[in-house]
Design an enzyme around this catalytic site. Structure first.
Site, short mmCIF file in Angstrom:
data_model
loop_
_atom_site.label_atom_id
_atom_site.label_comp_id
_atom_site.label_asym_id
_atom_site.label_seq_id
_atom_site.Cartn_x
_atom_site.Cartn_y
_atom_site.Cartn_z
N ASP A 135 0.86 -1.17 0.00
CA ASP A 135 0.00 0.00 0.00
C ASP A 135 0.91 1.24 0.00
O ASP A 135 2.10 1.13 0.31
CB ASP A 135 -0.84 -0.08 1.29
CG ASP A 135 -1.53 1.21 1.63
OD1 ASP A 135 -2.29 1.70 0.80
OD2 ASP A 135 -1.29 1.73 2.75
N LEU A 136 0.37 2.40 -0.33
CA LEU A 136 1.23 3.59 -0.34
C LEU A 136 1.06 4.46 0.91
O LEU A 136 1.95 4.51 1.77
CB LEU A 136 1.00 4.43 -1.61
CG LEU A 136 2.12 5.46 -1.73
CD1 LEU A 136 2.92 5.31 -2.99
CD2 LEU A 136 1.58 6.87 -1.60
N ASP A 137 -0.10 5.14 1.06
CA ASP A 137 -0.25 6.08 2.18
C ASP A 137 -0.34 5.34 3.51
O ASP A 137 -1.18 4.46 3.69
CB ASP A 137 -1.49 6.94 1.97
CG ASP A 137 -1.31 7.92 0.84
OD1 ASP A 137 -0.66 8.95 1.05
OD2 ASP A 137 -1.79 7.62 -0.27
N ASP A 151 -1.85 -0.60 5.90
CA ASP A 151 -2.10 -0.04 7.24
C ASP A 151 -3.56 0.25 7.53
O ASP A 151 -3.90 0.64 8.64
CB ASP A 151 -1.33 1.28 7.40
CG ASP A 151 -1.95 2.39 6.55
OD1 ASP A 151 -2.13 2.17 5.34
OD2 ASP A 151 -2.29 3.45 7.11
O1 LIG Z 1 -4.45 2.99 -0.47
P1 LIG Z 1 -3.54 4.07 0.03
O2 LIG Z 1 -2.26 4.16 -0.70
O3 LIG Z 1 -3.35 3.99 1.52
O4 LIG Z 1 -4.33 5.42 -0.27
C1 LIG Z 1 -5.50 5.71 0.50
C2 LIG Z 1 -5.82 7.17 0.37
O5 LIG Z 1 -4.62 7.86 0.72
C3 LIG Z 1 -4.62 9.28 0.64
O6 LIG Z 1 -5.28 9.77 1.79
C4 LIG Z 1 -4.62 9.37 2.99
O7 LIG Z 1 -3.28 9.92 3.01
C5 LIG Z 1 -3.19 11.36 3.08
C6 LIG Z 1 -1.73 11.75 3.02
O8 LIG Z 1 -0.99 11.13 4.02
C7 LIG Z 1 -3.87 11.82 4.39
O9 LIG Z 1 -3.81 13.24 4.48
C8 LIG Z 1 -5.32 11.32 4.43
O10 LIG Z 1 -5.89 11.64 5.70
C9 LIG Z 1 -5.37 9.80 4.22
O11 LIG Z 1 -6.71 9.35 4.13
C10 LIG Z 1 -5.20 9.76 -0.67
O12 LIG Z 1 -5.40 11.14 -0.62
C11 LIG Z 1 -6.44 9.02 -1.12
O13 LIG Z 1 -6.72 9.34 -2.48
C12 LIG Z 1 -6.18 7.52 -1.05
O14 LIG Z 1 -7.32 6.80 -1.48
#
Ligand SMILES: O=P(O)(O)OC[C@H]1O[C@H](O[C@H]2O[C@H](CO)[C@@H](O)[C@H](O)[C@H]2O)[C@H](O)[C@@H](O)[C@@H]1O
Length: 256
Positions: free
Chosen positions: A19-21, A198
């Site tokens: 996963d990324l974020d 996560d």
């Molecule tokens: O599937 P992921 O790679 O975990 O992406 C899920 C969403 O991540 C992003 O939002 C999340 O990260 C942001 C930066 O750290 C944070 O500010 C936010 O609160 C989190 O929800 C992204 O903006 C989404 O498009 C993704 O779907």
């Protein structure tokens, strides 16, 4: 559940999905502030080499954003929770129907209903949207309520809660399906999948990796189907480094 420190997967036998974020990138206040640390990118590059290219990122982010966040790497991807897949040959697989019009209509309706709520961000994607409230946690219930009300006028979408965010995505799209799709072809096919994530949005991919004979790693606390746990995101680069070093010692080539 087992802790992760003693599990060092053989890079010749496993396929790696991240996963990324919150996993490769530490969480940030706003989506555009997130980045993957250069050391992590370097480790990913080495891991991809010793794993014969069996490394992919599966994320809620749009494909074009992932390419920017992961540059200079160009990886197989499951983007927008798996709505768009780029396979190991670089071929893009996306829904046949053009969703742009209906996504725009949903986003516009949400924009109007949210009415510029302070600290709440609307993120527009190709096949869905995300409404973030990380900067206004007190707005969580209001955001969820508005999302449910507006979504009831747009049955083409379903809601997906995540970390300080509620997303709307196409039905039938999830990270588990993306993992399964990528696992069908070389260099993933024949290996055991390992999914690292996560968030609740990673749970479908955890279950799919487990079901395909692999395993899964949840970063941080919380109920999960993952079989292993890593206490915190900042421990991930060190664990990847241990996989890379073990692979190099066992003779796997990390020359590109
Ligand atoms: O599937 P992921 O790679 O975990 O992406 C899920 C969403 O991540 C992003 O939002 C999340 O990260 C942001 C930066 O750290 C944070 O500010 C936010 O609160 C989190 O929800 C992204 O903006 C989404 O498009 C993704 O779907």
């Amino acid at each position: 559940m087992r802790a992760l420190q003693d599990f060092i997967p053989d890079s010749l036998a496993w396929a790696f999905f991240f996963d990324l974020d919150g996993t490769l990138a530490p969480l940030a206040e706003r989506p555009e502030q997130a980045s993957v640390p250069p050391a992590t990118l370097g480790m990913l590059e080495r891991l991809g080499c010793i794993a014969g290219g069996a490394l992919a990122v599966i994320s809620g982010r749009p494909l074009e954003t992932l390419d920017v966040l992961l540059q200079p790497l160009v990886l197989p991807l499951g983007a927008e929770h798996g709505a768009i897949i780029r396979d190991s040959s670089g071929n893009i697989h996306a829904p046949a129907n053009d969703a742009a019009g209906i996504v725009r209509a949903l986003a516009d309706a949400l924009d109007e209903s949210l009415g510029g709520m302070p600290g709440v961000l609307l993120e527009r994607k190709n096949f869905g949207i995300a409404v973030h409230y990380r900067q206004a946690p007190e707005a969580a219930d209001a955001v969820r309520g508005i999302m449910q009300t507006v979504r009831s006028r747009f049955p083409q979408f379903e809601l997906l809660p995540g970390k300080m965010v509620v997303e709307a995505k196409l039905p039938g799209v999830d990270k588990g399906r993306a993992l399964s799709y990528l696992m069908r072809d070389i260099p993933f096919a024949g290996r055991k999948p390992l999914m690292v994530g996560d968030d609740t949005t990673d749970e479908t991919a955890f279950r799919e990796a487990n079901a395909l004979g692999g395993t899964s790693v949840k970063i941080g606390p919380g109920a999960t189907s993952a079989r292993l746990r890593l206490a915190a995101q900042d421990a991930l680069p060190g664990w990847i480094e241990r996989i890379v070093e073990a692979g190099a010692m066992s003779g796997a080539s990390d020359n590109a």
